[in-house]
Design an enzyme around this catalytic site. Sequence first.
Site, PDB file in Angstrom:
ATOM      1  N   HIS A   1      41.976  -3.092 -32.837  1.00  0.00           N
ATOM      2  CA  HIS A   1      41.545  -4.410 -32.341  1.00  0.00           C
ATOM      3  C   HIS A   1      40.023  -4.467 -32.207  1.00  0.00           C
ATOM      4  O   HIS A   1      39.504  -5.072 -31.276  1.00  0.00           O
ATOM      5  CB  HIS A   1      42.166  -4.673 -30.967  1.00  0.00           C
ATOM      6  CG  HIS A   1      43.648  -4.861 -30.994  1.00  0.00           C
ATOM      7  ND1 HIS A   1      44.256  -5.943 -31.584  1.00  0.00           N
ATOM      8  CD2 HIS A   1      44.668  -4.107 -30.503  1.00  0.00           C
ATOM      9  CE1 HIS A   1      45.574  -5.855 -31.444  1.00  0.00           C
ATOM     10  NE2 HIS A   1      45.853  -4.747 -30.796  1.00  0.00           N
TER      11      HIS A   1
ATOM     12  N   ARG B   1      42.235   5.454 -32.302  1.00  0.00           N
ATOM     13  CA  ARG B   1      43.452   4.694 -32.590  1.00  0.00           C
ATOM     14  C   ARG B   1      43.333   4.086 -33.973  1.00  0.00           C
ATOM     15  O   ARG B   1      42.401   3.314 -34.242  1.00  0.00           O
ATOM     16  CB  ARG B   1      43.703   3.590 -31.557  1.00  0.00           C
ATOM     17  CG  ARG B   1      44.979   2.788 -31.917  1.00  0.00           C
ATOM     18  CD  ARG B   1      45.524   1.980 -30.782  1.00  0.00           C
ATOM     19  NE  ARG B   1      44.689   0.834 -30.450  1.00  0.00           N
ATOM     20  CZ  ARG B   1      44.986  -0.052 -29.519  1.00  0.00           C
ATOM     21  NH1 ARG B   1      46.116   0.080 -28.815  1.00  0.00           N
ATOM     22  NH2 ARG B   1      44.180  -1.055 -29.256  1.00  0.00           N
TER      23      ARG B   1
ATOM     24  N   ASP C   1      51.686  -5.295 -25.677  1.00  0.00           N
ATOM     25  CA  ASP C   1      52.628  -5.506 -26.778  1.00  0.00           C
ATOM     26  C   ASP C   1      54.073  -5.381 -26.294  1.00  0.00           C
ATOM     27  O   ASP C   1      54.947  -6.113 -26.764  1.00  0.00           O
ATOM     28  CB  ASP C   1      52.355  -4.502 -27.906  1.00  0.00           C
ATOM     29  CG  ASP C   1      51.207  -4.974 -28.781  1.00  0.00           C
ATOM     30  OD1 ASP C   1      51.297  -6.085 -29.320  1.00  0.00           O
ATOM     31  OD2 ASP C   1      50.219  -4.238 -28.899  1.00  0.00           O
TER      32      ASP C   1
ATOM     33  N   ASP D   1      39.891  14.148 -40.405  1.00  0.00           N
ATOM     34  CA  ASP D   1      38.922  14.907 -41.217  1.00  0.00           C
ATOM     35  C   ASP D   1      37.493  14.694 -40.717  1.00  0.00           C
ATOM     36  O   ASP D   1      36.625  15.542 -40.881  1.00  0.00           O
ATOM     37  CB  ASP D   1      39.014  14.493 -42.696  1.00  0.00           C
ATOM     38  CG  ASP D   1      40.083  15.278 -43.459  1.00  0.00           C
ATOM     39  OD1 ASP D   1      40.816  16.054 -42.805  1.00  0.00           O
ATOM     40  OD2 ASP D   1      40.188  15.123 -44.689  1.00  0.00           O
TER      41      ASP D   1
HETATM   42  C1  3PY Z   1      48.941  -2.700 -25.238  1.00  0.00           C
HETATM   43  O1  3PY Z   1      48.837  -2.869 -24.017  1.00  0.00           O
HETATM   44  O2  3PY Z   1      49.798  -3.259 -25.945  1.00  0.00           O
HETATM   45  C2  3PY Z   1      48.028  -1.790 -25.878  1.00  0.00           C
HETATM   46  O3  3PY Z   1      48.221  -1.436 -26.997  1.00  0.00           O
HETATM   47  C3  3PY Z   1      46.875  -1.335 -25.096  1.00  0.00           C
HETATM   48  O4  3PY Z   1      45.906  -0.815 -25.875  1.00  0.00           O
END
Ligand code: 3PY
Length: 253
Positions: free
Chosen positions: A45, A70, A176, A84
């Site tokens: 993001h 991430r 999410d 890497d």
């Molecule tokens: C979420 O809260 O969905 C996340 O992925 C936080 O980074």
Amino acid sequence: TQAVFIEKLANRTPTLGTFIVTGDPFVTEIFGWAGFDFVVIDTEHSPNDISAVVNHIRAAELSGLSPIVRVTKNDPSLILRVLDNGASGIVVPQVNTAAEAKAVVKAARYAPQGERGIAGVVRAARCGFTPMEQYIENANKQVQVIVQIEHIEAVQNLEEILAVEGIDGIFIGPTDLSQSMGITGQFNDPALRDVISQVVEQTKASDKWIGIFCVNAADAKNWADKGAVLLTIATDTMLIAQAARELKQQVNI
Ligand code: 3PY
């Protein structure tokens, strides 16, 4: 150092980090100087491209932070590229089944645990100044492989995901997760809190550790008390926005 960080996680000692969304490694250094344990350099993001990621990794190394990255999705080429270049661990979003978790391990570990593409001259191997054999052994021992539990489907498959060898920890994404439950952003909804508590309890009974995205210090303390050890509080941008909002209100002009 990475060894101290890994030991803390292995001993279930809470560690503190934040997500890095901005592009400037100066911001990463500030969290190191503040005494944080790690950062999660976000590419999912954020505007960060691979060059920005490498500079964040350098800044983290110099300021005593473990640089976790991430990736945008569960893709071996993305996982390989950040490892890497020196990421100490990876967070992979939306891992909802054991098969998907196994694919992460395959991409992140060298043989015999996985099939990570091999090149002995990469940054992580200090361009070959670390002998190949030693580099591979260290990488397989030290890289932290973290899968995100952020969909109700992943919660339903949690037992099988937790059984996957080569995963070190899970990272709960409440935002999410709330969306997948039809209660987007309702962090205080008891249904969401219950599901997260269930994930925490189930994971505590396994050999994996627990990470979670927290919005503030109280949230982090709460989940640390319940057994979470990889605690991210907010993002760099959220913290700047919060400070800016507060200052604007205080000055009130
Ligand atoms: C979420 O809260 O969905 C996340 O992925 C936080 O980074």
